[in-house]
Each structure stands twice: as C-alpha cells, then as structure tokens.
Design a protein around this motif. Structure first.
Motif, PDB file in Angstrom:
ATOM      1  N   GLU A   1     -29.037  44.585 -79.548  1.00  0.00           N
ATOM      2  CA  GLU A   1     -29.585  43.287 -79.153  1.00  0.00           C
ATOM      3  C   GLU A   1     -28.693  42.122 -79.581  1.00  0.00           C
ATOM      4  O   GLU A   1     -28.928  40.989 -79.174  1.00  0.00           O
ATOM      5  CB  GLU A   1     -30.991  43.103 -79.750  1.00  0.00           C
ATOM      6  N   ARG A   2     -27.681  42.398 -80.381  1.00  0.00           N
ATOM      7  CA  ARG A   2     -26.776  41.351 -80.814  1.00  0.00           C
ATOM      8  C   ARG A   2     -25.849  41.001 -79.650  1.00  0.00           C
ATOM      9  O   ARG A   2     -25.281  41.887 -79.004  1.00  0.00           O
ATOM     10  CB  ARG A   2     -25.949  41.809 -82.007  1.00  0.00           C
ATOM     11  N   PRO A   3     -25.693  39.708 -79.352  1.00  0.00           N
ATOM     12  CA  PRO A   3     -24.903  39.315 -78.182  1.00  0.00           C
ATOM     13  C   PRO A   3     -23.501  39.916 -78.130  1.00  0.00           C
ATOM     14  O   PRO A   3     -23.064  40.412 -77.098  1.00  0.00           O
ATOM     15  CB  PRO A   3     -24.856  37.791 -78.281  1.00  0.00           C
TER      16      PRO A   3
ATOM     17  N   LYS B   1     -23.696  43.659 -77.554  1.00  0.00           N
ATOM     18  CA  LYS B   1     -24.208  43.886 -76.203  1.00  0.00           C
ATOM     19  C   LYS B   1     -23.113  43.658 -75.173  1.00  0.00           C
ATOM     20  O   LYS B   1     -22.978  44.410 -74.200  1.00  0.00           O
ATOM     21  CB  LYS B   1     -25.394  42.943 -75.942  1.00  0.00           C
TER      22      LYS B   1
ATOM     23  N   LEU C   1     -25.262  39.562 -70.260  1.00  0.00           N
ATOM     24  CA  LEU C   1     -25.797  38.589 -71.205  1.00  0.00           C
ATOM     25  C   LEU C   1     -26.426  37.400 -70.493  1.00  0.00           C
ATOM     26  O   LEU C   1     -25.998  37.007 -69.414  1.00  0.00           O
ATOM     27  CB  LEU C   1     -24.689  38.074 -72.136  1.00  0.00           C
TER      28      LEU C   1
ATOM     29  N   GLU D   1     -27.160  33.843 -74.646  1.00  0.00           N
ATOM     30  CA  GLU D   1     -26.393  34.836 -75.402  1.00  0.00           C
ATOM     31  C   GLU D   1     -24.894  34.581 -75.296  1.00  0.00           C
ATOM     32  O   GLU D   1     -24.167  34.699 -76.288  1.00  0.00           O
ATOM     33  CB  GLU D   1     -26.740  36.244 -74.908  1.00  0.00           C
TER      34      GLU D   1
ATOM     35  N   VAL E   1     -28.219  32.083 -81.383  1.00  0.00           N
ATOM     36  CA  VAL E   1     -28.962  32.197 -80.127  1.00  0.00           C
ATOM     37  C   VAL E   1     -30.024  31.108 -80.038  1.00  0.00           C
ATOM     38  O   VAL E   1     -30.224  30.497 -78.976  1.00  0.00           O
ATOM     39  CB  VAL E   1     -29.599  33.594 -79.992  1.00  0.00           C
TER      40      VAL E   1
END
Length: 224
Positions: A10-12, A15, A24, A28, A44
């Motif tokens: 879930e971390r930009p 991801k 994204l 993000e 975010v």
C-alpha cells in the motif's frame, strides 16, 4: 500513522515499483514527489490536501511561488522541484518530436504545447520549426503580450524560419481567457502567415490555440 507503517503493497513507492506508475492515484504520485509529510500528516495526507486546495494536478502545476509559500510544509524548494519536473517533461517531449515525424503524431504536438502554453497568464505566440520530414528542429516563444493580446510580426517568424532552415512550421498561441474559439484576428493572421511563408517555400502546417481545457487546430477547422 507514518507511511513506513503501512503494509508494503500500500506504500506509494513500493506500489509503483511493483505495479507501475499508472496504478497510482494522483495523491499517491504527488506523495512520492513530496517524499515526506509534516507533523501529524503523512505525505499522502499532505498530497490529498494539496489536491483539494488547488482543485486538480493541472491547477497545482500552474500555481506560482506565492501560492506554494502560503501552504504550511510547502515552499520554494518544492516549487523549484516541481518546475524542474515540468521542464524535464517539456524537454522529453521535444526530444520525442525530434525523433519522429511530428505532424504524424498530433497528440504529441498537443501534449508539448499543453506543457508549454497552458496556464500562462499572458498571451504568448510559439513557433515549432520543422524539417522536410516534419521533425522538430527547434521550438521557441517568439512573441509575448498582455493578458489578452500579443503583437505578431510575420517578418520575424519568416526570418527565424530561414535561420533554422525550416521546411515547415507549426505555430501556436494561448488564450488566457480560457476560450478556445479562434477570433477573426486569429484566422486572418493564420492566412497572412500561410501566404507569406509560401513565398519562401515554407509550409505552415497548423496554428493551434491553447485554452484552459482544450487545444484547437485551425487546420482541423478548415482555416488552412
């Protein structure tokens, strides 16, 4: 909660690396650009607030330094970084146009003009000088005007075209008012430029009008 405490998928940044930048959201992507948040807000969270404040990514990119300075946690350094990103995008598109037949890819021309002209508060007239294969030789802002008017000198355009040994030209100007409708003066100027360049055996391929939400081609409208 800090972004580092989020699940990895879930971390930009993670991801993006796993799924690509297209996966994204705007917030993000902006969070990756910001890198860090401020006290009590993740990157975010801050990105979302910026998008709400400015209304869209486009409006954010068009913001001036004063707009950035007015927001806590965002200042001159981030403004400079964003301007650098935009300029790199412009130059990358210019390189793309130099590597392929530009008029065969009008969407790339529109993207290039959108980056160069959209959001400018005064009127500017730009010229794209092309070789015989319609590849970009050089692009420049030729004339700059007031909020609603600029003075175009066909002789200067012709002089620059000859200096760059151009076989064809695409011209464009912005409408700060937001209207994409060509004026009678726009149409008259287009025909004057076309006829003048023809005497030099240089083809005027198109004249684009760049407005807030649309880019209009006078060639597509039948004026060339």
């Amino acid at each position: 909660m800090s972004i580092t405490d989020w699940p990895a998928d879930e971390r930009p940044r993670e991801k993006l690396l796993a799924q690509g930048a297209g996966s994204l959201s705007d917030a993000e992507l902006l969070a990756i650009f910001l890198r860090v948040g401020i006290a009590g807000k993740s990157a975010v969270d801050l990105a979302r607030e910026l998008l709400i404040h400015f209304g869209s990514l486009q409006s954010l990119f068009q913001a001036n330094l004063g707009d950035f300075d007015a927001i806590s946690g965002i200042g001159a350094a981030k403004y400079a970084q964003m301007q650098a990103v935009l300029e790199m995008s412009r130059r990358a598109l210019a390189e793309q146009l130099k590597q392929k037949a530009s008029f065969a890819n009008p969407s790339a021309v529109r993207d290039f003009l959108r980056l160069r002209l959209r959001g400018i508060a005064h009127e500017e007239f730009h010229a794209l000088y092309l070789d015989s294969g319609y590849c970009l030789i050089h692009a420049e802002a030729l004339f700059k005007g007031t909020i609603n008017e600029t003075r175009i000198y066909p002789r200067e355009l012709a002089r620059q075209a000859l200096a760059h040994n151009a076989a064809a030209i695409i011209v464009a100007h912005n409408h700060p008012s937001g209207s994409s409708e060509p004026s009678s003066a726009d149409i008259l100027l287009t025909r004057q430029l076309q006829h003048g360049l023809e005497l030099l055996e240089i083809k005027l391929l198109d004249h684009f009008i760049v407005a807030a939400h649309q880019i209009v081609s006078l060639a597509e409208l039948g004026h060339l």
